[in-house]
Design a protein around this motif. Structure first.
Motif, PDB file in Angstrom:
ATOM      1  N   THR A  29       0.829  -1.204   0.000  1.00  7.99           N
ATOM      2  CA  THR A  29       0.000   0.000   0.000  1.00  7.99           C
ATOM      3  C   THR A  29       0.863   1.254   0.000  1.00  7.99           C
ATOM      4  O   THR A  29       2.016   1.244   0.440  1.00  7.99           O
ATOM      5  CB  THR A  29      -0.929   0.067   1.231  1.00  7.99           C
ATOM      6  N   ASP A  30       0.280   2.332  -0.496  1.00  5.70           N
ATOM      7  CA  ASP A  30       0.825   3.680  -0.339  1.00  5.70           C
ATOM      8  C   ASP A  30      -0.315   4.536   0.180  1.00  5.70           C
ATOM      9  O   ASP A  30      -1.470   4.346  -0.209  1.00  5.70           O
ATOM     10  CB  ASP A  30       1.315   4.241  -1.678  1.00  5.70           C
ATOM     11  N   ALA A  31      -0.007   5.494   1.034  1.00  5.40           N
ATOM     12  CA  ALA A  31      -1.077   6.305   1.593  1.00  5.40           C
ATOM     13  C   ALA A  31      -0.571   7.679   1.986  1.00  5.40           C
ATOM     14  O   ALA A  31       0.626   7.878   2.241  1.00  5.40           O
ATOM     15  CB  ALA A  31      -1.683   5.609   2.819  1.00  5.40           C
ATOM     16  N   VAL A  32      -1.497   8.623   2.028  1.00  7.85           N
ATOM     17  CA  VAL A  32      -1.213   9.969   2.516  1.00  7.85           C
ATOM     18  C   VAL A  32      -2.243  10.296   3.584  1.00  7.85           C
ATOM     19  O   VAL A  32      -3.449  10.145   3.364  1.00  7.85           O
ATOM     20  CB  VAL A  32      -1.269  11.014   1.391  1.00  7.85           C
ATOM     21  N   GLY A  52      -7.064   2.764 -10.212  1.00  2.42           N
ATOM     22  CA  GLY A  52      -5.766   2.494  -9.600  1.00  2.42           C
ATOM     23  C   GLY A  52      -5.065   3.749  -9.119  1.00  2.42           C
ATOM     24  O   GLY A  52      -5.539   4.870  -9.308  1.00  2.42           O
ATOM     25  N   GLY A  53      -3.908   3.553  -8.486  1.00  3.48           N
ATOM     26  CA  GLY A  53      -3.178   4.682  -7.921  1.00  3.48           C
ATOM     27  C   GLY A  53      -3.905   5.244  -6.715  1.00  3.48           C
ATOM     28  O   GLY A  53      -4.794   4.610  -6.153  1.00  3.48           O
ATOM     29  N   ASN A  54      -3.504   6.439  -6.329  1.00  2.00           N
ATOM     30  CA  ASN A  54      -4.122   7.052  -5.151  1.00  2.00           C
ATOM     31  C   ASN A  54      -5.004   8.215  -5.578  1.00  2.00           C
ATOM     32  O   ASN A  54      -4.631   9.390  -5.505  1.00  2.00           O
ATOM     33  CB  ASN A  54      -3.058   7.515  -4.159  1.00  2.00           C
ATOM     34  N   ALA A  79      -3.761   3.990  -1.618  1.00  2.00           N
ATOM     35  CA  ALA A  79      -3.584   3.285  -2.899  1.00  2.00           C
ATOM     36  C   ALA A  79      -3.335   1.816  -2.576  1.00  2.00           C
ATOM     37  O   ALA A  79      -2.403   1.492  -1.841  1.00  2.00           O
ATOM     38  CB  ALA A  79      -2.411   3.860  -3.675  1.00  2.00           C
ATOM     39  N   TYR A  80      -4.164   0.935  -3.107  1.00  2.00           N
ATOM     40  CA  TYR A  80      -4.019  -0.493  -2.830  1.00  2.00           C
ATOM     41  C   TYR A  80      -3.620  -1.287  -4.067  1.00  2.00           C
ATOM     42  O   TYR A  80      -3.341  -2.482  -3.982  1.00  2.00           O
ATOM     43  CB  TYR A  80      -5.294  -1.062  -2.208  1.00  2.00           C
ATOM     44  N   PHE A  81      -3.588  -0.606  -5.221  1.00  2.00           N
ATOM     45  CA  PHE A  81      -2.973  -1.187  -6.416  1.00  2.00           C
ATOM     46  C   PHE A  81      -2.661  -0.046  -7.388  1.00  2.00           C
ATOM     47  O   PHE A  81      -3.229   1.041  -7.302  1.00  2.00           O
ATOM     48  CB  PHE A  81      -3.875  -2.243  -7.075  1.00  2.00           C
ATOM     49  N   GLY A  82      -1.701  -0.307  -8.284  1.00  2.00           N
ATOM     50  CA  GLY A  82      -1.376   0.679  -9.309  1.00  2.00           C
ATOM     51  C   GLY A  82      -0.537   1.848  -8.824  1.00  2.00           C
ATOM     52  O   GLY A  82      -0.484   2.892  -9.487  1.00  2.00           O
ATOM     53  N   LYS A  84       3.374   2.921  -6.531  1.00  2.00           N
ATOM     54  CA  LYS A  84       4.777   2.501  -6.442  1.00  2.00           C
ATOM     55  C   LYS A  84       4.970   1.223  -5.634  1.00  2.00           C
ATOM     56  O   LYS A  84       5.681   0.310  -6.048  1.00  2.00           O
ATOM     57  CB  LYS A  84       5.614   3.626  -5.842  1.00  2.00           C
ATOM     58  N   ASN A  85       4.338   1.149  -4.473  1.00  2.00           N
ATOM     59  CA  ASN A  85       4.580   0.031  -3.563  1.00  2.00           C
ATOM     60  C   ASN A  85       3.427  -0.963  -3.467  1.00  2.00           C
ATOM     61  O   ASN A  85       3.446  -1.860  -2.626  1.00  2.00           O
ATOM     62  CB  ASN A  85       4.897   0.566  -2.162  1.00  2.00           C
ATOM     63  N   SER A  86       2.412  -0.780  -4.302  1.00  2.00           N
ATOM     64  CA  SER A  86       1.249  -1.678  -4.266  1.00  2.00           C
ATOM     65  C   SER A  86       1.242  -2.584  -5.505  1.00  2.00           C
ATOM     66  O   SER A  86       1.986  -2.347  -6.457  1.00  2.00           O
ATOM     67  CB  SER A  86      -0.043  -0.861  -4.192  1.00  2.00           C
ATOM     68  N   PRO A  87       0.408  -3.629  -5.504  1.00  2.00           N
ATOM     69  CA  PRO A  87       0.344  -4.521  -6.670  1.00  2.00           C
ATOM     70  C   PRO A  87       0.017  -3.777  -7.959  1.00  2.00           C
ATOM     71  O   PRO A  87      -0.670  -2.750  -7.939  1.00  2.00           O
ATOM     72  CB  PRO A  87      -0.782  -5.496  -6.300  1.00  2.00           C
ATOM     73  N   ARG A  88       0.497  -4.314  -9.062  1.00  2.00           N
ATOM     74  CA  ARG A  88       0.285  -3.655 -10.362  1.00  2.00           C
ATOM     75  C   ARG A  88      -1.151  -3.793 -10.828  1.00  2.00           C
ATOM     76  O   ARG A  88      -1.716  -2.862 -11.415  1.00  2.00           O
ATOM     77  CB  ARG A  88       1.235  -4.272 -11.397  1.00  2.00           C
ATOM     78  N   LEU A  89      -1.763  -4.953 -10.582  1.00  2.00           N
ATOM     79  CA  LEU A  89      -3.105  -5.224 -11.081  1.00  2.00           C
ATOM     80  C   LEU A  89      -4.116  -5.318  -9.949  1.00  2.00           C
ATOM     81  O   LEU A  89      -3.773  -5.620  -8.802  1.00  2.00           O
ATOM     82  CB  LEU A  89      -3.114  -6.543 -11.867  1.00  2.00           C
ATOM     83  N   LEU A  90      -5.370  -5.091 -10.301  1.00  2.00           N
ATOM     84  CA  LEU A  90      -6.465  -5.224  -9.338  1.00  2.00           C
ATOM     85  C   LEU A  90      -6.895  -6.689  -9.311  1.00  2.00           C
ATOM     86  O   LEU A  90      -7.903  -7.097  -9.886  1.00  2.00           O
ATOM     87  CB  LEU A  90      -7.633  -4.317  -9.737  1.00  2.00           C
ATOM     88  N   GLU A  91      -6.135  -7.492  -8.603  1.00  2.00           N
ATOM     89  CA  GLU A  91      -6.468  -8.904  -8.411  1.00  2.00           C
ATOM     90  C   GLU A  91      -5.765  -9.410  -7.160  1.00  2.00           C
ATOM     91  O   GLU A  91      -4.672  -8.973  -6.807  1.00  2.00           O
ATOM     92  CB  GLU A  91      -6.063  -9.763  -9.620  1.00  2.00           C
ATOM     93  N   LYS A  92      -6.445 -10.292  -6.446  1.00  2.00           N
ATOM     94  CA  LYS A  92      -5.910 -10.912  -5.237  1.00  2.00           C
ATOM     95  C   LYS A  92      -5.319  -9.870  -4.273  1.00  2.00           C
ATOM     96  O   LYS A  92      -4.234 -10.057  -3.726  1.00  2.00           O
ATOM     97  CB  LYS A  92      -4.898 -12.001  -5.599  1.00  2.00           C
ATOM     98  N   ILE A  93      -6.044  -8.786  -4.087  1.00  2.00           N
ATOM     99  CA  ILE A  93      -5.618  -7.752  -3.153  1.00  2.00           C
ATOM    100  C   ILE A  93      -5.879  -8.249  -1.730  1.00  2.00           C
ATOM    101  O   ILE A  93      -7.004  -8.634  -1.389  1.00  2.00           O
ATOM    102  CB  ILE A  93      -6.384  -6.431  -3.394  1.00  2.00           C
ATOM    103  N   GLU A  94      -4.865  -8.230  -0.902  1.00  2.00           N
ATOM    104  CA  GLU A  94      -5.002  -8.686   0.475  1.00  2.00           C
ATOM    105  C   GLU A  94      -5.643  -7.579   1.313  1.00  2.00           C
ATOM    106  O   GLU A  94      -5.026  -6.545   1.552  1.00  2.00           O
ATOM    107  CB  GLU A  94      -3.639  -9.074   1.048  1.00  2.00           C
ATOM    108  N   ILE A  95      -6.867  -7.801   1.746  1.00  2.00           N
ATOM    109  CA  ILE A  95      -7.548  -6.734   2.473  1.00  2.00           C
ATOM    110  C   ILE A  95      -6.896  -6.470   3.832  1.00  2.00           C
ATOM    111  O   ILE A  95      -7.009  -5.363   4.369  1.00  2.00           O
ATOM    112  CB  ILE A  95      -9.062  -7.004   2.618  1.00  2.00           C
ATOM    113  N   GLU A  96      -6.160  -7.442   4.363  1.00  2.00           N
ATOM    114  CA  GLU A  96      -5.426  -7.199   5.607  1.00  2.00           C
ATOM    115  C   GLU A  96      -4.372  -6.109   5.428  1.00  2.00           C
ATOM    116  O   GLU A  96      -4.095  -5.348   6.368  1.00  2.00           O
ATOM    117  CB  GLU A  96      -4.725  -8.466   6.104  1.00  2.00           C
ATOM    118  N   ASP A  97      -3.761  -6.046   4.243  1.00  2.00           N
ATOM    119  CA  ASP A  97      -2.748  -5.015   3.991  1.00  2.00           C
ATOM    120  C   ASP A  97      -3.359  -3.618   4.061  1.00  2.00           C
ATOM    121  O   ASP A  97      -2.745  -2.686   4.576  1.00  2.00           O
ATOM    122  CB  ASP A  97      -2.100  -5.232   2.619  1.00  2.00           C
TER     123      ASP A  97
END
Length: 274
Positions: A29-32, A52-54, A79-82, A84-97
């Motif tokens: 994840t990335d966040a502000v 995607g992105g933030n 940001a949970y995908f798309g 810098k530090n998150s997965p590239r694609l919107l698939e199998k996103i770990e909601i715990e993260d």
């Protein structure tokens, strides 16, 4: 000249305090984190959709962020995908993260009040977070789904979300949906997939497990997915389960993005039920 310079410094630091923000990074994840200059009333978490992105850090949503800050809420854009530090694609996103970055923000501002707000796929994530983690006390879903759908990949064979390292059950792309997908008729593809009632039941989001208020907003002419109908299904489920917190569904005439034109209703809901 000195007085002018001092005045400039005072204004500069005042603006800096008003717009205080902190960049947070955690696994996938990335966040502000934006914080108000006064006593914090709670934390609002913003989740974007399939773009995607933030998205919530963009200038497009600055006015909404600023209004929330003015009302005394801290705001966490995730940001949970798309990114810098998150997965590239919107698939199998770990909601715990995603929940972990929320906990990090929570510890920084020392509040126990958390509202999660998302649009489209971000709304689905908000509902899932609320249904799995009891520290979330308010969920706002804009153009939501009531169930889990496939991740955004070329093969559409994996779930969008995981929990405890397992893919959440999802409604698969069936043969009836394929022609509509090839034509770009996204809503009709969703409607065809929803004909698989067994898969739908297995993929339902357990909204009755949310430990707080729920606001759903949808457009009655949604061209992307039947969000009004799916939100109605969630309301019906909450009624059947005798959900003890406040919940409501606001239907607006318009398309998939119509709810984004009515943040006044979100602010009012937060004031009353968060």
């Amino acid at each position: 000249m000195k007085l002018l310079f001092k005045t400039f410094l005072i204004l500069f630091f005042a603006c800096s305090i008003l717009k205080a923000q902190d960049t947070l990074v955690s696994k996938n994840t990335d966040a502000v984190l934006y914080t108000p200059p006064k006593k914090i009333r709670g934390l609002i978490v913003g989740l974007g959709g399939s773009e995607g992105g933030n998205a919530w850090t963009s200038n497009r949503w600055k006015a909404v962020r600023d209004q929330l800050l003015d009302k005394g809420y801290a705001f966490l854009a995730v940001a949970y995908f798309g990114s810098k530090n998150s997965p590239r694609l919107l698939e199998k996103i770990e909601i715990e993260d995603v929940h972990k970055i929320i906990r990090i923000a929570k510890s920084k501002i020392h509040t126990d009040k958390i509202a999660v707000m998302g649009g489209s796929r971000g709304a689905d994530l908000a509902l899932l977070l609320g249904s799995h983690f009891p520290d979330i006390s308010c969920v706002i879903g804009l153009s939501s789904s009531h169930a889990v759908f496939p991740g955004n990949t070329d093969h559409f064979s994996t779930s969008t979300w995981t929990f405890n390292r397992k893919e959440l059950p999802f409604i698969p792309v069936n043969e009836a949906a394929v022609p509509f997908m090839m034509q770009g008729s996204i809503r009709k593809a969703f409607e065809a997939m929803l004909q698989d009632r067994d898969a739908e039941q297995k993929a339902l989001i357990n909204v009755e497990n949310i430990k707080g208020s729920i606001l759903l907003i949808s457009g009655t002419k949604d061209e992307i997915c039947p969000s009004s109908e799916m939100s109605d299904a969630m309301i019906q489920r909450l009624k059947q389960k005798k959900f003890r917190y406040h919940y409501e569904h606001l239907k607006l005439e318009g398309g998939h993005s119509e709810p984004y034109n009515h943040f006044d209703k979100v602010f009012d809901f937060l004031q009353r039920y968060f």
